[in-house]
Enzyme design. Structure first.
Site, mmCIF file in Angstrom:
data_model
loop_
_atom_site.group_PDB
_atom_site.id
_atom_site.type_symbol
_atom_site.label_atom_id
_atom_site.label_comp_id
_atom_site.label_asym_id
_atom_site.label_seq_id
_atom_site.Cartn_x
_atom_site.Cartn_y
_atom_site.Cartn_z
ATOM 1 N N GLY A 1 5.340 7.477 1.793
ATOM 2 C CA GLY A 1 6.034 6.532 0.931
ATOM 3 C C GLY A 1 5.197 5.302 0.645
ATOM 4 O O GLY A 1 3.979 5.309 0.819
ATOM 5 N N THR A 2 5.888 4.259 0.259
ATOM 6 C CA THR A 2 5.217 3.027 -0.159
ATOM 7 C C THR A 2 5.617 1.899 0.781
ATOM 8 O O THR A 2 6.776 1.781 1.166
ATOM 9 C CB THR A 2 5.683 2.651 -1.587
ATOM 10 O OG1 THR A 2 5.464 3.802 -2.415
ATOM 11 C CG2 THR A 2 4.910 1.492 -2.141
ATOM 12 N N VAL A 3 4.633 1.099 1.150
ATOM 13 C CA VAL A 3 4.935 -0.044 2.016
ATOM 14 C C VAL A 3 4.983 -1.313 1.168
ATOM 15 O O VAL A 3 4.056 -1.596 0.406
ATOM 16 C CB VAL A 3 3.888 -0.184 3.148
ATOM 17 C CG1 VAL A 3 4.192 -1.398 4.010
ATOM 18 C CG2 VAL A 3 3.868 1.079 4.006
ATOM 19 N N GLY B 1 0.834 -1.201 0.000
ATOM 20 C CA GLY B 1 0.000 0.000 0.000
ATOM 21 C C GLY B 1 0.866 1.249 0.000
ATOM 22 O O GLY B 1 2.099 1.164 0.103
ATOM 23 N N ARG B 2 0.203 2.375 -0.165
ATOM 24 C CA ARG B 2 0.929 3.644 -0.174
ATOM 25 C C ARG B 2 0.352 4.577 0.867
ATOM 26 O O ARG B 2 -0.853 4.631 1.064
ATOM 27 C CB ARG B 2 0.783 4.342 -1.520
ATOM 28 C CG ARG B 2 1.556 3.715 -2.648
ATOM 29 C CD ARG B 2 1.428 4.623 -3.880
ATOM 30 N NE ARG B 2 1.486 3.871 -5.117
ATOM 31 C CZ ARG B 2 2.623 3.504 -5.698
ATOM 32 N NH1 ARG B 2 3.781 3.796 -5.141
ATOM 33 N NH2 ARG B 2 2.600 2.832 -6.828
ATOM 34 N N ASP C 1 -0.080 10.962 15.506
ATOM 35 C CA ASP C 1 -0.952 10.759 14.352
ATOM 36 C C ASP C 1 -1.802 9.495 14.528
ATOM 37 O O ASP C 1 -1.883 8.651 13.637
ATOM 38 C CB ASP C 1 -0.118 10.708 13.069
ATOM 39 C CG ASP C 1 -0.944 11.026 11.820
ATOM 40 O OD1 ASP C 1 -2.071 11.550 11.971
ATOM 41 O OD2 ASP C 1 -0.472 10.752 10.707
ATOM 42 N N LYS D 1 8.809 0.073 4.658
ATOM 43 C CA LYS D 1 8.257 1.368 4.247
ATOM 44 C C LYS D 1 9.378 2.162 3.601
ATOM 45 O O LYS D 1 10.320 2.603 4.266
ATOM 46 C CB LYS D 1 7.703 2.105 5.462
ATOM 47 C CG LYS D 1 7.033 3.404 5.107
ATOM 48 C CD LYS D 1 6.189 3.893 6.263
ATOM 49 C CE LYS D 1 5.246 4.978 5.844
ATOM 50 N NZ LYS D 1 4.112 5.093 6.760
ATOM 51 N N SER E 1 1.226 8.720 2.730
ATOM 52 C CA SER E 1 1.705 10.030 2.303
ATOM 53 C C SER E 1 3.223 10.125 2.316
ATOM 54 O O SER E 1 3.807 10.916 1.593
ATOM 55 C CB SER E 1 1.103 11.111 3.190
ATOM 56 O OG SER E 1 1.415 10.833 4.528
HETATM 57 N N1 ATP Z 1 3.776 -3.263 9.185
HETATM 58 C C1 ATP Z 1 2.863 -3.409 8.218
HETATM 59 N N2 ATP Z 1 2.438 -4.635 7.858
HETATM 60 C C2 ATP Z 1 1.519 -4.768 6.880
HETATM 61 N N3 ATP Z 1 0.964 -3.750 6.210
HETATM 62 C C3 ATP Z 1 1.345 -2.502 6.520
HETATM 63 C C4 ATP Z 1 2.310 -2.267 7.534
HETATM 64 N N4 ATP Z 1 2.484 -0.931 7.646
HETATM 65 C C5 ATP Z 1 1.661 -0.351 6.746
HETATM 66 N N5 ATP Z 1 0.978 -1.282 6.067
HETATM 67 C C6 ATP Z 1 -0.040 -1.001 5.027
HETATM 68 O O1 ATP Z 1 0.535 -0.240 3.996
HETATM 69 C C7 ATP Z 1 -0.371 0.766 3.549
HETATM 70 C C8 ATP Z 1 0.284 2.110 3.588
HETATM 71 O O2 ATP Z 1 0.674 2.405 4.913
HETATM 72 P P1 ATP Z 1 1.311 3.779 5.338
HETATM 73 O O3 ATP Z 1 1.656 3.678 6.769
HETATM 74 O O4 ATP Z 1 2.375 4.147 4.379
HETATM 75 O O5 ATP Z 1 0.166 4.795 5.066
HETATM 76 P P2 ATP Z 1 -1.033 5.285 5.959
HETATM 77 O O6 ATP Z 1 -0.728 5.183 7.411
HETATM 78 O O7 ATP Z 1 -2.218 4.522 5.490
HETATM 79 O O8 ATP Z 1 -1.135 6.786 5.544
HETATM 80 P P3 ATP Z 1 -0.227 7.999 6.051
HETATM 81 O O9 ATP Z 1 1.181 7.536 6.159
HETATM 82 O O10 ATP Z 1 -0.437 8.980 4.988
HETATM 83 O O11 ATP Z 1 -0.793 8.402 7.366
HETATM 84 C C9 ATP Z 1 -1.584 0.712 4.433
HETATM 85 O O12 ATP Z 1 -2.616 0.059 3.744
HETATM 86 C C10 ATP Z 1 -1.151 -0.100 5.596
HETATM 87 O O13 ATP Z 1 -2.222 -0.832 6.079
#
Ligand code: ATP
Length: 435
Positions: free
Chosen positions: A21-23, A16-17, A130, A36, A19
């Protein structure tokens, strides 16, 4: 397509993405991980890289069953990445969008888990800043708890701080004691921002408790207590309005919510106490269905605050981008090949509104939810369709949303400067620098 991240990790596919970056779903020496990868412009920022390295110990040291563990920080050429524990499941926003409202036992169990995670962070002198459903991951491989809730883990610790640009503000007037600091920008997601942040004070542990109480309200109600309409109006409501009661909510739970949504940070519970009180409530909530309430009416555009000159004020710019085109937030799927969530822009910056602007709205109670079927007499406003509410949420949450993480950063010099009103004295956002 696989790509190497540093010498130890391989990123396989996008989960997923966000704000920042990309996970990615990845692999390291100890097995599957989530990686991330920060946006290139962030990775190119030398100051930010420096902060990453500086925060390394604090982020790696935060270990708790309800915190998504950071395993490694990688700085490699153009890559700046956080290697995290992989949570197999979904995020709370996705579950909420699917179910609209959770049964009180499930909502409270999830909130109790998050409060535990916050307690651990606050003990390590880290403020999350946050807390929101997007940053709560549900571990579908963990045991089912009360109300059918899987274990909840809080993620994105430190990101707001790292991506933020901390500034050391002038500390003392000549020969005087430390001046209370006001930040000039607000950071965070409008619906979850504690009033003191909006007023420009440094973020303390109690802002996380306020945000968590907002999340709990949202899980129960299907909407946040002060959300709706223009982001500026949302901010103003946090400061000036009281929370509208939720029809049918058990009184003890309501009192707990009220206490944690108090305008005065000192009146809020600390995270460990909140976790304990929530868990105490669980047996009495068993079997209770989700609350039967309607969405409040949608806000009208005139909610956007106006300056004295009668024009929209620059403190409250419109959302940076329309969320209409934003696809639904992605889950953290067990499945493969997930499309990115969105191409959301990063944090939107707003300057801290002045006292006059904050006082501009009527003091009162936030949009009162009604029991299903109950009509609001004399209301000229139309009711929002669930779809309109959803779109509004996406607009706010995604575009204007992460209002910035620019300042509040008096917290960086908070050592020894905690306001007496803080629920957790000594806690500030700068983990590794903390005394
Ligand atoms: N440790 C993890 N394990 C599995 N999936 C994850 C993990 N961390 C994040 N993700 C998934 O990756 C996607 C992007 O997560 P990310 O934290 O970058 O963005 P966000 O928290 O949704 O938004 P923002 O960072 O803008 O607040 C989301 O769908 C999230 O559920």
């Amino acid at each position: 397509m696989a790509r190497k991240i540093g010498s130890r990790y391989t990123a396989h596919q996008i989960l997923g993405r966000g704000s920042a970056g990309t996970v990615w779903l990845g692999e390291g020496p100890e097995g599957a991980v989530a990686i991330k990868l920060l946006r290139e412009d962030l990775a190119a920022d030398q100051e930010l890289v420096g902060r990453f390295v500086q925060e390394r110990a604090a982020l790696l040291g935060l270990a708790d069953p309800h915190v998504v563990g950071v395993r490694d920080l990688v700085v490699d050429g153009n890559d700046l990445a956080l290697v995290m524990e992989l949570v197999r499941g979904t995020d709370l926003r996705t579950r909420l969008e699917r179910e609209r409202r959770l049964a009180p036992a499930a909502a409270v169990a999830i909130a109790a888990d998050v409060a535990d995670g916050l307690a651990a962070a606050h003990a390590a002198r880290i403020v999350h800043r946050d807390v929101k459903p997007e940053n709560v991951l549900l571990d579908m491989q963990g045991p089912l708890g009360p109300g059918g809730a899987h274990p909840a883990l809080l993620t994105d610790f430190g990101i707001a701080r790292l991506v933020d640009v901390p500034r050391r503000l002038p500390q003392t007037p000549a020969g005087g004691s430390t001046v209370p600091l006001r930040s000039t920008k607000v950071i965070g997601t409008p619906d979850y921002l504690a009033p003191e942040i909006i007023e420009g004070l440094p973020p303390r542990a109690s802002v996380d408790v306020y945000a968590l109480a907002t999340v709990l309200y949202e899980l129960l109600a299907g909407f946040t207590p002060f959300g709706g309409g223009h982001p500026g109006a949302v901010l103003r409501r946090h400061v000036t309005e009281s929370v509208a009661p939720l029809p049918g909510i058990p009184d003890e739970l309501w009192q707990l919510l009220l206490q944690c949504l108090a305008k005065a940070p000192a009146s809020r519970l600390r995270a460990p106490e909140l976790a304990a009180r929530l868990r105490e409530l669980l047996p009495s909530l068993a079997g209770m269905p989700p609350l039967d309430i309607d969405e409040p009416e949608d806000e009208q555009p005139e909610d956007a605050p106006e300056s004295a000159a009668g024009t929209r004020d620059e403190a409250f710019p419109p959302p940076a981008a329309s969320g209409e085109a934003t696809p639904p937030r992605g889950a953290v799927p067990l499945v493969q090949g997930t499309a990115p969530d969105s191409n959301r822009d990063t944090h939107t910056s707003m300057r801290v509104p002045g006292p006059d602007e904050l006082a501009g709205g009527a003091h009162g109670t936030a949009r009162a939810p009604r029991a299903t079927g109950e009509r609001r007499a004399g209301s000229a406003r139309h009711r929002a369709s669930p779809e309109a509410v959803r779109r509004r949420r996406i607009r706010l949450g995604a575009a204007a949303a992460a209002l910035v993480v620019a300042a509040g950063l008096g917290g960086w010099l908070a050592s020894g400067d905690d306001d007496a009103g803080d629920a957790t004295p000594g806690v500030h956002q700068s983990g590794p620098d903390a005394p």
